[in-house]
Each structure stands twice: as structure tokens, then as C-alpha cells.
Write an enzyme that holds these catalytic residues in place. Structure first.
Site, PDB file in Angstrom:
ATOM      1  CB  THR A 545      -0.948  -0.001   1.210  1.00 47.39           C
ATOM      2  OG1 THR A 545      -1.903  -1.039   1.003  1.00 47.39           O
ATOM      3  CG2 THR A 545      -1.708   1.318   1.334  1.00 47.39           C
ATOM      4  CG  PHE A 547       0.510   4.555   3.846  1.00 44.95           C
ATOM      5  CD1 PHE A 547      -0.677   4.800   4.511  1.00 44.95           C
ATOM      6  CD2 PHE A 547       0.943   3.243   3.745  1.00 44.95           C
ATOM      7  CE1 PHE A 547      -1.422   3.777   5.061  1.00 44.95           C
ATOM      8  CE2 PHE A 547       0.207   2.205   4.285  1.00 44.95           C
ATOM      9  CZ  PHE A 547      -0.983   2.471   4.952  1.00 44.95           C
TER      10      PHE A 547
END
Ligand code: PEP
Ligand code: MN
Length: 650
Positions: A545, A547
Site C-alpha cells: 500500500t 501511503f
């Protein structure tokens, strides 16, 4: 035996416990271990643990099954993080979720030479400078080091380039003269069982790098760490540097398996010195990378500007270019190991010395007290976003939770937090558009950093649950999507979407039901004392992921992000509704050789069938040419927003 004291224990009760233990034949040492105050009781004493446990002020008593107690994971479960330096250099942490790189020559060979190599390794990303001023050579006729003069040169080089230093101590008499000049003492392999040296160095309370003796067992190594800790330091870093085996091709044999073994037995950080382990330059990087893959918290590597002319260990010293390549490889590997390569701020002026560096440190926020920076995320404790913060800002960072993604932007804008982390994209399921769109709603919030976090999903449930008792699964919809193959194997399970993966875990901890499980991070299971039923259930292990770290426009960039030059920028633009208009914008980038790493279109809210383009572009070395590209784009596009420039995460 370890006696953990209650936090509010009176001095009188503490004294009574000391007397109780001494009367029963123990030698005792009191110290702080993490948040706990403990008394270690050593030696051949005999005491009734239950009787000791009910003395006033005693929290609990742990009888360890290992001969080393302070170093044992049985005594302290969480990983120790050792801080080296601070003050006239940045404070550098070893352990936890970071990879810390130590580099430098085998020996300090002169003032100019150490300055030159310090500049080179720093440029490649080393954060601690190594080098021997006192060399314990196998032959009395070999170069023995420059002594105290060498140490002074090293300290000056460390301060000039913003790196604490580590250097070997060979005799107890040198402890006093060396202690104010070095940030960390190295106990060399040949001295690992020089107990008088260990006791003296331990008593100074400074961080110590403890090399493993060439013929020492793991237990002997940990007992040497115990000597240091029992004498007064809690900051010990273990260093595997190869052991003597029947193999003669390499200088020693790197004991890779010692890394996971020691990490299981002890809470202390473990680093690896691949240079002394293999002794042959061409193999040092491969050995170093394998150590990182095995879980080492960092490396100590010998690097020399002209290895062929080195006074010692030239054959195993890397050329600066080889070290640069090793650093890049480690940076690429770090996310797979769920770690971050540690970076620290550099002094702004080369050769400017400690005074300027200290001033710069005071002007901006502090690196060694990152806890002063409040970082905001959306979700519960144990969320992946919280892990992202810990990776970038450290385990001791102050983390603030909010309930919604716009809440992160609000907190940053209102100055309630210095920075926030926002997930914007997953490598399996794509962009999180709602969060991308927030950048347009909050023009005074900019992107200042990026982290790609590897996501390892676990199936988490109550202690009493098993795979057969599970009927309902809770997670964020992204969690379900990322574990599709695993969930497809259990078609009877009912999926209950919730707002965050961590809140799914929190809800199970509250219900205590055996039929509900959550898909979330292992960290969330630990926080709530729940069981991990299955680990690594994501469909594809390359599940990351992305960020973005956000801050208020014009506010100082959080110092934990380091001072490296930004190499990536995010922009949003729209184009005229006419043929070739998008092409014309992209051509500006391509003409200047700027790489476009992402381009995505989004509908414009309130303007049906009109679109915005979100783009990520590389920033070239020359800032002027980037500025001119931005100006050209602004002129060509219909609407243009600059979301921020930052250092790309690999
Ligand atoms: C060194 O680090 O330079 C050194 C002498 O290492 P070891 O003690 O591991 O041989
Ligand atoms: Mn050496």
C-alpha cells in the site's frame, strides 16, 4: 532471576528488596529496561520466588531458563532499539523496523583520508561511521592504528558529515580517554571474552557493538552481552562477523542462521559485518544482502577510497561505487523485509563542523526526539497506517487517531499534527480515489513524503477459536479484495465490511466470539491479545500500500523525513476538450526527459464527463529545468495543481 518493580515503589521498599536478595547470596543490579524498573539477581543465590513475589513493591518475578537474563527475550519481549549519537550528530537508531547502515574503513589512516571516505559513504546513505583507531592485529608487525589521534580525526569526520562514530576499544585503560570521543564502543571479535574489558566498557553506559568471537557459541556471545548489561549499559548491539569453520576459501564462515536464532533468544538488535565474515571484496555485498534477508537490523561494512592501498583489510574493503550499489539493493529489499532503510538529516555545509550542525538541528525540529512530532492517521491502534508512521517516524513517534480520512487533512491544516499519513493506492486493488480527491479540497495541504508498505494480512480470532468455528469475517473491503483467493476457498463465510482492518480486530476483542475472525495486521492481533489463525493470506505476496505523508503548505518538513533532495512530484491537471490536448501536456514532460510513473483520470465532481489527470513525475537533478516544465504545463493545461514534491519510496 529478574524482579520487576512496581512503578510507584518507595525507596525504602526498594532497599528492602536489595537487602533480601543480597542476604540470600545474590549479586544485584537495578536498571531501567524499557518502561520497567528491574532488579537483576545474579549468581548462585537461593530464594523462594513466591515469597519474593509478595514483597511490597514487587510487580512480578521472572525466573529465566537461560544463563543470560538481561539479554534474554524471556525477560523483555519487545525489541530493544539502541540510540547512538545525538547532540553534535543526528541520533541514529538501531533495531525495530529500520535497517541501519554502518560503513567506513577498517582503520583510520589519516585526517584527509577519513574525511574523504566519510563524505563518500554518507553520500551513499550510511548513517554511522566506522573505523579503527586501535587495531587488534593478529600479527604484532602489522599496522596497529593511529591511536587517540586517529579517534580525534574520526570524530571530526563524523561531525562534519553528520554521522555518529563506532570504534574498537582494545583495553580497559582506554575506556576513560575514549569515552567522550566515540559515540559507540566496538568490542572486537578477539576481545569478546575479555571480561575485564566488558565490565569496564559496560560500566560507562554508552552503546556497545559486540562482535561475536570467531570461535564463540551463540550462548557465549549472549553471555558476553550479559556482562555488558550487568555492568550498566542497556544499549548493546550484537554483530555477527563470521566464525571459524573447516572452510578455508573465505576468511570466516558467515553464520546466517545465527541471526534468526539470536533474534529469537534476545531482544537486542543484531547486525552483520559481511566484510570480516567473507574477507573477499567480490562476495561482501552478496553476504550482506543475505544477512538483511535473514532479518539483520543493519550492516557494518568496510569501504575504502583506494582499497588496494589500504593499511589493513584492503582485500575485503568495498570500492565506494560497490557500496553505493549495495545501498541501492538494500533499499529495494527493505520493503520486502517490512523494514525501512534509515536515513538521517545531513549537515547543510560540508566540512562545517559540529557547531553549524548543532545550530541547524535546533532551528528545525529535533531528530532524536521525534516524539514531539504528532502524526495523524485514520483508524485504530494496530492499523497498517500506524505501521507506516512507525516506519517513517520511529516507534516512539506520537500517533494521533482520527475517524475519517478528511479528519487527517483537518488535523494537519489546523496545526494539531505536524504530518499525516494517507493511503492512496494498493498494488493489487488500485487507487483509493476518495483520498486522492481530498488533495483538491485541501489546497493548503501538500505531499512531503511517500512510503510503500508491504501488507501481510492475517486471519485473527479469539484464543478459543479455530478454523472450524469461524463463520463470519470482518475487514475493510480492501482487505477482502486483497485476500480474494483465500476467501474463495471458504464460500460459506459471511463477509462483514467495517471501516478499517484494525477496527475489525478491536470488535472481536470486545465480543469475544469464537465464530468471528478479522483480516488485519499481526500488530493488531498483538495489541488485543488475539490469536493469528493464518498468516500471509493475501492473494499475491507483492501486496503493497502506498501511503503519502502530508503536511501543511509552507510548514517545515518533518525532520524524520531526512534532508535528501525530492526526486518525485505529484500533479493534477485538466486539459482543453480538443484533439491532442493531453498529448501536448505529456509531450512537455517527455521532451525534458521526465519520467511519468503514474497517470490516472478522474471525473471532476459537479462537471459530468469532464476529467482530471493525476500524474506522478520524476524530478531531474537540475531544479531549474523542473521549474520550467511546471511553468510550461501550467500554461498548456486548463487547470493545474501541484500536490507536492518528495523523496520516492522504493
Ligand atoms: C574490525 O571491525 O575492524 C575488526 C577488527 O573486526 P573483528 O573484531 O570482527 O575482526
Ligand atoms: Mn578490518
Amino acid at each position: 532471576m529478574i524482579v520487576v518493580l512496581q512503578k510507584n515503589i518507595t525507596t525504602h521498599n526498594k532497599e528492602l528488596i536489595h537487602i533480601y536478595l543480597k542476604d540470600r547470596g545474590f549479586s544485584v543490579r537495578e536498571q531501567n529496561l524499557g518502561d520497567d524498573i528491574i532488579i537483576g539477581a545474579f549468581g548462585k543465590g537461593v530464594a523462594d520466588i513466591r515469597e519474593l513475589g509478595i514483597l511490597p513493591g514487587v510487580e512480578r518475578v521472572t525466573a529465566t531458563s537461560k544463563p543470560y537474563e538481561l539479554a534474554s527475550r524471556e525477560t523483555k519481549n519487545e525489541n530493544t532499539i539502541v540510540t547512538v549519537g545525538g547532540g553534535s550528530t543526528p541520533a541514529v537508531k538501531i533495531g525495530g523496523s529500520r535497517i541501519t547502515m554502518i560503513a567506513g574503513p577498517c582503520a583510520v589512516e589519516g585526517k584527509e583520508k577519513i574525511m574523504e571516505i566519510a563524505a563518500m559513504i554518507r553520500e551513499s546513505g550510511a548513517v554511522i561511521l566506522r573505523g579503527g583507531a586501535f587495531k587488534p592485529r593478529s600479527s604484532p608487525y602489522s599496522f596497529q592504528g593511529l591511536g587517540m589521534k586517529g579517534l580525534e580525526y574520526m570524530k571530526a569526520a563524523g561531525e562534519a558529515y553528520g554521522m555518529p562514530i563506532v570504534t574498537e576499544i582494545v583495553s580497559p585503560e582506554l575506556a576513560e580517554p575514549m569515552k567522550d570521543l566515540t559515540d559507540m564502543f566496538q568490542i572486537g571479535a578477539r576481545n569478546m571474552q575479555n571480561f575485564e574489558l566488558l565490565k569496564k566498557v559496560g560500566s560507562l553506559g554508552k552503546p556497545v557493538l559486540l562482535k561475536r568471537g570467531p570461535s564463540a557459541t551463540i550462548e557465549e556471545w549472549l553471555l558476553s552481552a550479559e556482562y555488558l548489561m550487568a555492568s550498566g549499559t542497556k544499549d548493546v548491539v550484537l554483530c555477527e562477523r563470521g566464525i571459524r569453520t573447516f572452510e578455508t576459501y573465505t576468511r570466516n564462515t558467515l553464520d546466517i542462521s545465527a541471526i534468526p536464532v539470536v533474534k529469537g533468544l534476545s531482544h537486542l538488535p543484531v547486525i552483520v559485518d559481511p566484510s570480516h565474515a567473507v574477507g573477499i571484496r567480490a562476495m561482501v555485498s552478496a553476504a550482506g544482502l543475505s544477512a538483511i534477508a535473514a532479518g539483520a537490523d543493519g550492516l557494518a561494512v568496510e569501504v575504502h577510497q583506494k582499497p588496494d592501498e589500504a593499511f589493513s583489510d584492503g582485500a575485503q574493503s568495498l570500492f565506494p561505487e560497490q557500496f553505493e550499489k549495495l545501498m541501492r539493493d538494500i533499499e529495494a529489499m527493505a520493503p520486502v523485509m517490512e523494514k525501512e532503510l534509515l536515513r538521517t538529516p545531513k549537515p547543510h555545509f560540508a566540512f562545517s563542523g559540529s557547531a553549524v550542525f548543532a545550530q541547524e538541528q535546533n532551528k528545525t525540529s529535533k531528530t532524536d526526539e521525534q516524539s514531539e512530532e504528532q502524526i495523524v492517521f485514520c483508524g485504530e491502534a494496530g492499523a497498517y497506517a500506524e505501521q507506516a508512521i512507525m516506519r517513517v517516524f520511529g516507534e516512539d513517534s506520537k500517533r494521533v487517531k482520527v475517524d475519517t480520512f478528511p479528519g487527517i487533512f483537518d488535523a494537519v491544516l489546523e496545526g494539531k499534527a505536524q504530518a499525516g499519513v494517507v493511503p492512496v493506492e494498493n498494488s493489487l486493488t488500485g487507487s483509493i480515489h476518495e483520498n486522492y480527491d481530498l488533495f483538491l479540497r485541501y489546497p493548503d495541504v501538500v505531499i512531503v513524503g511517500e512510503l510503500k508498505l508491504r501488507i501481510v494480512h492475517c486471519l485473527i480470532a479469539d484464543e478459543r477459536a479455530d478454523m472450524d468455528s469461524i463463520k463470519i469475517i470482518r475487514s475493510h473491503p480492501q482487505g477482502f479484495a486483497q485476500c480474494k483467493d483465500f476467501l474463495d476457498k471458504h464460500p460459506d463465510w459471511i463477509l462483514e465490511p467495517v471501516t478499517t482492518t484494525a477496527s475489525a480486530v478491536a470488535s472481536i476483542a470486545k465480543d469475544g466470539a469464537v465464530k468471528v475472525a478479522a483480516i488485519a495486521a499481526e500488530a493488531a492481533a498483538k495489541i488485543h491479545g488475539l490469536k493469528v489463525l493464518r498468516e500471509g493470506i493475501e492473494t499475491n505476496p507483492l501486496n503493497y500500500t502506498r501511503f503519502l505523508i502530508i503536511a501543511r503548505r509552507l510548514a517545515p518538513v518533518p525532520s524524520s523525513l531526512g534532508s535528501a533532495k525530492p526526486n518525485k512530484a505529484s500533479i493534477v491537471f485538466s486539459v482543453q476538450d480538443e484533439p491532442g490536448s493531453l498529448f501536448a501536456c505529456l509531450k512537455i514532460l517527455s521532451d525534458k526527459g521526465l519520467n511519468l510513473s503514474k497517470l490516472e483520470s478522474r471525473p471532476i465532481t459537479g462537471k459530468p464527463w469532464e476529467y482530471l489527470f493525476y500524474a506522478d513525475v520524476s524530478i531531474p537533478d537540475s531544479e531549474e529545468s523542473f521549474d520550467s516544465v511546471i511553468e510550461e504545463l501550467k500554461a498548456k493545461a486548463k487547470d493545474f495543481h501541484f500536490l507536492g514534491s518528495y523523496r520516492a519510496s522504493l
